[in-house]
Motif scaffolding. Structure first.
Motif, PDB file in Angstrom:
ATOM      1  N   LYS A   1       0.817  -1.211   0.000  1.00 21.10           N
ATOM      2  CA  LYS A   1       0.000   0.000   0.000  1.00 21.10           C
ATOM      3  C   LYS A   1       0.859   1.272   0.000  1.00 21.10           C
ATOM      4  O   LYS A   1       0.332   2.374   0.091  1.00 21.10           O
ATOM      5  N   ASP A   2       2.174   1.115  -0.090  1.00 24.72           N
ATOM      6  CA  ASP A   2       3.060   2.279  -0.102  1.00 24.72           C
ATOM      7  C   ASP A   2       2.866   3.110  -1.367  1.00 24.72           C
ATOM      8  O   ASP A   2       2.578   2.587  -2.448  1.00 24.72           O
ATOM      9  N   THR A   3       3.058   4.412  -1.221  1.00 17.64           N
ATOM     10  CA  THR A   3       3.017   5.321  -2.370  1.00 17.64           C
ATOM     11  C   THR A   3       4.296   6.147  -2.479  1.00 17.64           C
ATOM     12  O   THR A   3       4.607   6.668  -3.551  1.00 17.64           O
ATOM     13  N   ASP A   4       5.007   6.299  -1.386  1.00 15.66           N
ATOM     14  CA  ASP A   4       6.272   7.044  -1.381  1.00 15.66           C
ATOM     15  C   ASP A   4       7.419   6.039  -1.220  1.00 15.66           C
ATOM     16  O   ASP A   4       7.558   5.393  -0.186  1.00 15.66           O
ATOM     17  N   PHE A   5       8.229   5.919  -2.264  1.00 21.93           N
ATOM     18  CA  PHE A   5       9.299   4.925  -2.277  1.00 21.93           C
ATOM     19  C   PHE A   5      10.680   5.548  -2.145  1.00 21.93           C
ATOM     20  O   PHE A   5      11.683   4.915  -2.426  1.00 21.93           O
ATOM     21  N   SER A   6      10.730   6.805  -1.711  1.00 17.44           N
ATOM     22  CA  SER A   6      12.000   7.537  -1.706  1.00 17.44           C
ATOM     23  C   SER A   6      13.041   6.895  -0.783  1.00 17.44           C
ATOM     24  O   SER A   6      14.233   6.856  -1.126  1.00 17.44           O
ATOM     25  N   THR A   7      12.621   6.392   0.371  1.00 27.25           N
ATOM     26  CA  THR A   7      13.579   5.783   1.298  1.00 27.25           C
ATOM     27  C   THR A   7      14.247   4.565   0.685  1.00 27.25           C
ATOM     28  O   THR A   7      15.475   4.405   0.730  1.00 27.25           O
ATOM     29  N   VAL A   8      13.443   3.704   0.083  1.00 27.18           N
ATOM     30  CA  VAL A   8      13.969   2.494  -0.556  1.00 27.18           C
ATOM     31  C   VAL A   8      14.829   2.854  -1.766  1.00 27.18           C
ATOM     32  O   VAL A   8      15.910   2.287  -1.967  1.00 27.18           O
ATOM     33  N   ILE A   9      14.376   3.812  -2.550  1.00 29.53           N
ATOM     34  CA  ILE A   9      15.132   4.206  -3.752  1.00 29.53           C
ATOM     35  C   ILE A   9      16.493   4.780  -3.363  1.00 29.53           C
ATOM     36  O   ILE A   9      17.519   4.466  -3.991  1.00 29.53           O
ATOM     37  N   ASN A  10      16.514   5.614  -2.343  1.00 33.22           N
ATOM     38  CA  ASN A  10      17.785   6.192  -1.906  1.00 33.22           C
ATOM     39  C   ASN A  10      18.734   5.114  -1.392  1.00 33.22           C
ATOM     40  O   ASN A  10      19.955   5.188  -1.615  1.00 33.22           O
ATOM     41  N   ALA A  11      18.194   4.104  -0.711  1.00 28.47           N
ATOM     42  CA  ALA A  11      19.031   3.008  -0.234  1.00 28.47           C
ATOM     43  C   ALA A  11      19.609   2.208  -1.395  1.00 28.47           C
ATOM     44  O   ALA A  11      20.780   1.827  -1.391  1.00 28.47           O
ATOM     45  N   VAL A  12      18.789   2.002  -2.407  1.00 32.84           N
ATOM     46  CA  VAL A  12      19.229   1.244  -3.581  1.00 32.84           C
ATOM     47  C   VAL A  12      20.208   2.059  -4.421  1.00 32.84           C
ATOM     48  O   VAL A  12      21.198   1.525  -4.941  1.00 32.84           O
ATOM     49  N   ARG A  13      19.939   3.335  -4.530  1.00 33.19           N
ATOM     50  CA  ARG A  13      20.781   4.204  -5.377  1.00 33.19           C
ATOM     51  C   ARG A  13      22.237   4.196  -4.923  1.00 33.19           C
ATOM     52  O   ARG A  13      23.154   4.253  -5.741  1.00 33.19           O
ATOM     53  N   GLY A  14      22.439   4.073  -3.631  1.00 31.71           N
ATOM     54  CA  GLY A  14      23.798   4.058  -3.108  1.00 31.71           C
ATOM     55  C   GLY A  14      24.617   2.865  -3.571  1.00 31.71           C
ATOM     56  O   GLY A  14      25.853   2.898  -3.555  1.00 31.71           O
ATOM     57  N   ALA A  15      23.930   1.801  -3.997  1.00 31.53           N
ATOM     58  CA  ALA A  15      24.626   0.607  -4.498  1.00 31.53           C
ATOM     59  C   ALA A  15      24.938   0.702  -5.985  1.00 31.53           C
ATOM     60  O   ALA A  15      25.568  -0.200  -6.546  1.00 31.53           O
ATOM     61  N   ASN A  16      24.462   1.766  -6.636  1.00 30.64           N
ATOM     62  CA  ASN A  16      24.740   2.035  -8.049  1.00 30.64           C
ATOM     63  C   ASN A  16      24.362   0.866  -8.972  1.00 30.64           C
ATOM     64  O   ASN A  16      25.170   0.402  -9.788  1.00 30.64           O
ATOM     65  N   PRO A  17      23.128   0.408  -8.922  1.00 31.88           N
ATOM     66  CA  PRO A  17      22.713  -0.680  -9.814  1.00 31.88           C
ATOM     67  C   PRO A  17      22.509  -0.175 -11.239  1.00 31.88           C
ATOM     68  O   PRO A  17      22.249   1.010 -11.460  1.00 31.88           O
ATOM     69  N   ASP A  18      22.641  -1.078 -12.202  1.00 27.93           N
ATOM     70  CA  ASP A  18      22.314  -0.704 -13.577  1.00 27.93           C
ATOM     71  C   ASP A  18      20.937  -1.224 -13.995  1.00 27.93           C
ATOM     72  O   ASP A  18      20.512  -1.038 -15.136  1.00 27.93           O
ATOM     73  N   ALA A  19      20.214  -1.843 -13.078  1.00 31.49           N
ATOM     74  CA  ALA A  19      18.828  -2.262 -13.302  1.00 31.49           C
ATOM     75  C   ALA A  19      18.193  -2.588 -11.957  1.00 31.49           C
ATOM     76  O   ALA A  19      18.882  -2.892 -10.974  1.00 31.49           O
ATOM     77  N   ILE A  20      16.870  -2.513 -11.914  1.00 29.93           N
ATOM     78  CA  ILE A  20      16.097  -2.913 -10.737  1.00 29.93           C
ATOM     79  C   ILE A  20      15.157  -4.035 -11.147  1.00 29.93           C
ATOM     80  O   ILE A  20      14.444  -3.918 -12.156  1.00 29.93           O
ATOM     81  N   TYR A  21      15.161  -5.109 -10.381  1.00 29.68           N
ATOM     82  CA  TYR A  21      14.153  -6.145 -10.592  1.00 29.68           C
ATOM     83  C   TYR A  21      13.130  -6.025  -9.478  1.00 29.68           C
ATOM     84  O   TYR A  21      13.481  -6.052  -8.291  1.00 29.68           O
ATOM     85  N   TYR A  22      11.849  -5.884  -9.866  1.00 29.00           N
ATOM     86  CA  TYR A  22      10.792  -5.692  -8.888  1.00 29.00           C
ATOM     87  C   TYR A  22       9.901  -6.924  -8.813  1.00 29.00           C
ATOM     88  O   TYR A  22       9.295  -7.334  -9.807  1.00 29.00           O
ATOM     89  N   GLY A  23       9.812  -7.525  -7.634  1.00 25.87           N
ATOM     90  CA  GLY A  23       8.913  -8.638  -7.394  1.00 25.87           C
ATOM     91  C   GLY A  23       7.619  -8.135  -6.805  1.00 25.87           C
ATOM     92  O   GLY A  23       7.546  -7.856  -5.607  1.00 25.87           O
ATOM     93  N   GLY A  24       6.619  -7.970  -7.651  1.00 24.01           N
ATOM     94  CA  GLY A  24       5.347  -7.424  -7.193  1.00 24.01           C
ATOM     95  C   GLY A  24       4.458  -7.107  -8.376  1.00 24.01           C
ATOM     96  O   GLY A  24       4.595  -7.699  -9.449  1.00 24.01           O
ATOM     97  N   GLU A  25       3.579  -6.129  -8.201  1.00 27.80           N
ATOM     98  CA  GLU A  25       2.566  -5.829  -9.212  1.00 27.80           C
ATOM     99  C   GLU A  25       2.577  -4.353  -9.588  1.00 27.80           C
ATOM    100  O   GLU A  25       3.215  -3.529  -8.941  1.00 27.80           O
TER     101      GLU A  25
END
Length: 414
Positions: A235-259
């Motif tokens: 039910k989340d709508t603001d993903f900034s915390t998770v995105i900032n945590a992921v951004r620090g790892a410098n990924p070249d893609a995100i795989y999302y398990g969900g809908e």
């Protein structure tokens, strides 16, 4: 594997596909050369009206998928009635809104299972909902054919890789599973797209966790590094915390398990926060709503089967669906729901040959579904010993020009 073929069911399924070719009937019945009075001439449906249940979200964030499932099942039943596919009987659909919620799904299954005229159920959309529905229907020996569940544990148990064991003999599905879909996505993202540093984000639900787990195994096997793993709430709508945590790892893609209700906004917010990399998901992401909610150019999704408009076997179904002028798109699972309905109908026609329908025939119907074999809109309709579809075809879609376009179709070979 079950190799027995129900020949009469094959003929029924073939007739149903021909029926789709032969009618352009709309809801008003004003177009096309066939109508009910013509096709039902001499058709006895006086014995009873039997019910095929549909359990799928009709409201809420995933309703775009559930409405396509409902409409497609109704189309198959209407065609069957027009052609008297089950001599002596008329069929109707009873749709229950599970709201993509396990508890509500169990209540829907309880309502359907209390009706002696219910012959089978199409559904569910969500694997987590299926877990609550399965035991309810099993208790009344009601066959269930899912057009969309992809969790392998639903058919082969929690230890499906090392010790597969069928849990419910009344449960079948016409789509491929996550242990095919996840690795197929990894092969594409790591091999073809060349992504080697991947972040995984999941929604914590059965479907998303299972899919991401299977993706991770293959991605690492193919040489990718999973640089971050995070979770969001459904039910989340603001993903900034998770995105900032992921951004620090410098990924070249995100795989999302969900809908798609979360995946679309997550993709947009990631781009807005400077993490402009492709987001890839599974069939729960593959819907136009994902793009409407923020999915961007270059995002990816896998889905079961081949693109419907590329299959000659699906043309009759697609044409018939369009002719009905439904306000809802057929969605990712419309063709699979149509096939699931025709499996039940074909097996029912075989079952009532041995006697009039009653609750005591439910076990025979389960057996006849298990041995069903016929061409369908999505390809061959046939089940293995666990109730899984033998059709393992998958497709990767890419957002291009503001819409989903197929990029690669095939099967995962290990």
């Amino acid at each position: 594997m079950r190799n027995q073929t129900v020949k009469a069911a094959v003929l029924v399924a073939s007739a149903l596909l021909l029926a789709a070719c032969g009618t352009n009937k709309t809801e008003s019945g004003s177009s096309g050369g066939n109508n009910s009075s013509n096709t039902q001439q001499g058709c006895d449906q006086s014995k009873d009206t039997l019910v095929i249940g549909v359990i799928a979200p009709q409201s809420g964030g995933l309703s775009a998928l559930g409405l396509g499932i409902r409409n497609s099942a109704e189309l198959a039943v209407e065609q069957a009635n027009e052609k008297c596919a089950v001599p002596g009987y008329k069929l109707k659909v009873q749709t229950e809104d599970d709201q993509a919620t396990p508890q509500v799904g169990a209540q829907a299954a309880t309502r359907l299972s209390s009706n002696a005229k219910v012959i089978g159920v199409i559904g569910t959309l969500n694997s987590s909902v299926a877990q609550s529905v399965q035991p309810v229907l099993q208790a009344k020996k009601i066959v269930q054919v899912s057009p969309a569940n992809t969790s392998p544990s639903l058919t082969r148990g929690d230890d499906f890789l090392n010790n597969p064991k069928r849990k419910y003999d009344n449960y079948f599905r016409v789509c491929a599973t996550d242990d095919v879909q996840g690795p197929f996505a990894a092969k594409y993202l790591v091999g073809k797209a060349g992504k080697k540093s991947i972040a995984i984000i999941t929604d914590g639900k059965t479907y998303g966790e299972g899919l991401a787990s299977e993706f991770k195994k293959q991605a690492e096997k193919d040489g990718a590094k999973i640089v971050a793993t995070e979770k969001v709430g459904e039910k989340d709508t603001d993903f900034s915390t998770v995105i900032n945590a992921v951004r620090g790892a410098n990924p070249d893609a995100i795989y999302y398990g969900g809908e798609y209700p979360q995946a679309g906004p997550l993709s947009k917010q990631a781009k807005d926060l400077g993490l402009n990399v492709p987001v890839m998901g599974g069939d729960g992401v593959y819907d136009p709503k994902f793009i409407e909610l923020g999915g961007k150019e270059g995002d990816l999704a896998t889905s079961v089967g081949a693109p419907v408009d590329s299959l000659d076997t699906a043309k009759a179904f697609v044409d018939a669906y369009k002719a009905k002028k439904y306000k809802d798109e057929l969605g990712a699972y419309g063709a699979f729901s149509y096939d699931a309905a025709n499996v039940i109908i074909g097996a029912l026609a075989q079952t009532v040959k041995s006697g009039d329908w009653s609750e005591s025939q439910r076990a025979a119907l389960i057996t006849n579904v298990g041995s069903f074999s016929a061409p369908g809109a999505t390809g061959e309709l046939k089940f293995d010993q666990y109730g899984d579809s033998t059709n393992k075809l998958m497709t990767v879609y890419k957002v291009s020009g503001g819409k989903w376009n197929p990029d690669e179709t095939g099967t995962f070979g290990g």
